[in-house]
Design an enzyme around this catalytic site. Sequence first.
Site, PDB file in Angstrom:
ATOM      1  N   LYS A   1      -5.642   9.766   2.996  1.00  0.00           N
ATOM      2  CA  LYS A   1      -6.408   8.855   3.829  1.00  0.00           C
ATOM      3  C   LYS A   1      -7.551   9.565   4.535  1.00  0.00           C
ATOM      4  O   LYS A   1      -7.364  10.673   5.061  1.00  0.00           O
ATOM      5  CB  LYS A   1      -5.466   8.224   4.874  1.00  0.00           C
ATOM      6  CG  LYS A   1      -6.101   7.161   5.748  1.00  0.00           C
ATOM      7  CD  LYS A   1      -6.798   6.062   4.975  1.00  0.00           C
ATOM      8  CE  LYS A   1      -5.916   5.481   3.906  1.00  0.00           C
ATOM      9  NZ  LYS A   1      -6.637   4.681   2.915  1.00  0.00           N
TER      10      LYS A   1
ATOM     11  N   ALA B   1       0.710   5.324  -1.868  1.00  0.00           N
ATOM     12  CA  ALA B   1       0.613   5.786  -3.251  1.00  0.00           C
ATOM     13  C   ALA B   1       1.872   5.470  -4.066  1.00  0.00           C
ATOM     14  O   ALA B   1       1.792   4.768  -5.087  1.00  0.00           O
ATOM     15  CB  ALA B   1       0.285   7.278  -3.269  1.00  0.00           C
TER      16      ALA B   1
ATOM     17  N   ASP C   1      -2.387  11.043  -1.897  1.00  0.00           N
ATOM     18  CA  ASP C   1      -2.562  10.004  -2.911  1.00  0.00           C
ATOM     19  C   ASP C   1      -2.789  10.597  -4.285  1.00  0.00           C
ATOM     20  O   ASP C   1      -2.541   9.939  -5.293  1.00  0.00           O
ATOM     21  CB  ASP C   1      -3.729   9.089  -2.513  1.00  0.00           C
ATOM     22  CG  ASP C   1      -3.351   8.259  -1.292  1.00  0.00           C
ATOM     23  OD1 ASP C   1      -3.461   8.781  -0.168  1.00  0.00           O
ATOM     24  OD2 ASP C   1      -2.894   7.113  -1.472  1.00  0.00           O
TER      25      ASP C   1
ATOM     26  N   ARG D   1       0.843  -1.195   0.000  1.00  0.00           N
ATOM     27  CA  ARG D   1       0.000   0.000   0.000  1.00  0.00           C
ATOM     28  C   ARG D   1       0.878   1.244   0.000  1.00  0.00           C
ATOM     29  O   ARG D   1       2.096   1.154   0.023  1.00  0.00           O
ATOM     30  CB  ARG D   1      -0.898  -0.020   1.232  1.00  0.00           C
ATOM     31  CG  ARG D   1      -0.137  -0.352   2.554  1.00  0.00           C
ATOM     32  CD  ARG D   1      -0.700   0.280   3.770  1.00  0.00           C
ATOM     33  NE  ARG D   1      -0.617   1.715   3.701  1.00  0.00           N
ATOM     34  CZ  ARG D   1       0.488   2.422   3.940  1.00  0.00           C
ATOM     35  NH1 ARG D   1       1.635   1.817   4.225  1.00  0.00           N
ATOM     36  NH2 ARG D   1       0.462   3.741   3.859  1.00  0.00           N
TER      37      ARG D   1
HETATM   38  C1  LIG Z   1       3.387   8.174   0.813  1.00  0.00           C
HETATM   39  S1  LIG Z   1       1.763   8.409   0.442  1.00  0.00           S
HETATM   40  C2  LIG Z   1       0.930   7.232   1.414  1.00  0.00           C
HETATM   41  C3  LIG Z   1      -0.556   7.498   1.405  1.00  0.00           C
HETATM   42  O1  LIG Z   1      -1.221   6.301   1.012  1.00  0.00           O
HETATM   43  C4  LIG Z   1      -2.028   5.901   2.100  1.00  0.00           C
HETATM   44  O2  LIG Z   1      -3.192   5.248   1.689  1.00  0.00           O
HETATM   45  P1  LIG Z   1      -3.263   3.616   1.778  1.00  0.00           P
HETATM   46  O3  LIG Z   1      -2.748   3.240   3.130  1.00  0.00           O
HETATM   47  O4  LIG Z   1      -4.748   3.337   1.567  1.00  0.00           O
HETATM   48  O5  LIG Z   1      -2.409   3.127   0.639  1.00  0.00           O
HETATM   49  C5  LIG Z   1      -2.353   7.178   2.823  1.00  0.00           C
HETATM   50  O6  LIG Z   1      -3.348   7.926   2.150  1.00  0.00           O
HETATM   51  C6  LIG Z   1      -1.017   7.855   2.789  1.00  0.00           C
HETATM   52  O7  LIG Z   1      -1.015   9.230   3.034  1.00  0.00           O
END
Ligand SMILES: CSC[C@H]1O[C@H](OP(=O)(O)O)[C@H](O)[C@@H]1O
Length: 339
Positions: A238, A51, A227, A49
């Site tokens: 998030k 971005a 993201d 996970r």
């Molecule tokens: C370095 S950006 C990470 C960004 O992605 C996360 O989402 P997810 O855990 O659903 O992939 C979150 O929004 C973070 O800020």
Amino acid sequence: MHDLHATSIKYQNNKLYVLDQHQLPLVENWLACESVDAMVAMIRKLQIRGAPLIGIGASLLLGHLAAQGVATVTLQSAAEILRAARPTAVNLMNNLDSMLGVLNASGPAALPAEAERLFHEDVVLCNAIATLGADLIKPNANILTHCNTGSLATVGVGTAIGVINAAHQQGKGIHVYVDETRPLLQGGRLTAWEMKQLGIPHTLICDNMAALLMRDGKVDCVLVGADRIAVNGDFANKVGTYSLAVNAHYHKVPFYVVAPNTTVDIDCMTGAGIPIEERAAAEVRGVSGSFGDVCWSPNDTPVFNPAFDVTPAALVTGWVLDKGIFNQAKIAEGVLKTL
Ligand SMILES: CSC[C@H]1O[C@H](OP(=O)(O)O)[C@H](O)[C@@H]1O
């Protein structure tokens, strides 16, 4: 492809492995990833996970398939399937568009090198962001962050957490409030784990405690990741980020979004154009991971579960990117279109 190693993804002896983040922090389990279906499933289950990381993971898988001799038409189809694995983080689309461009221009043989280039690019972008952003952090600052934006979300030192770690390494004596980040607990599980690994003083809080800390003057700044960033500076991150921004605005706490330029979507004019992923109801009715699987709501309880929300540019103090730190005036001039 050459061997590549990062905190939560590695390419070793011509095989791709992903650290299963759904099991962290209690279990560190590396999963082999040999197919498009496997990578899509891992991305959708947030076993991989973040971005930048999902874009690079998908690209490494495509480079691997090309190195195994998979035909062009199959690779083109694979890229489209991977591109659609999650709808919000634009790095996934940007990276796969780069891979498709190379495939269509130079054929499968060029894909491994492009995947490696994207990998090393992210490491460099993270370092640039960390160096620039650390100058913003005052000595003894109490920083609040949301979700996870470190080496578990990138192949480098991270974005917001990269800045935090750089300030820590500079001896600024910082402390971090870590939002647990319901429903999937990226903060409580992953950021807490990273803070411990990095030796950074931190305090875990529930998301609904952040405003109280700001009211009492306990937060000097908020740093979050992104993201997708629209051209006007609105950004998706998030879920829970928007309420943090509203509270920070009310309490006059500086609020920074931290991201590589690969998270900017130059085709998206405002936040209204950012697709927001809706996820399964079970994630809100309870919680699951290596700690177990528990559901506390009736199994037919209706649920609203957007994985992200959009924060308007008007609530952002600064955009910390690898190309510079931009205030609202620079964003309004359209600087994001020129990166
Ligand atoms: C370095 S950006 C990470 C960004 O992605 C996360 O989402 P997810 O855990 O659903 O992939 C979150 O929004 C973070 O800020």
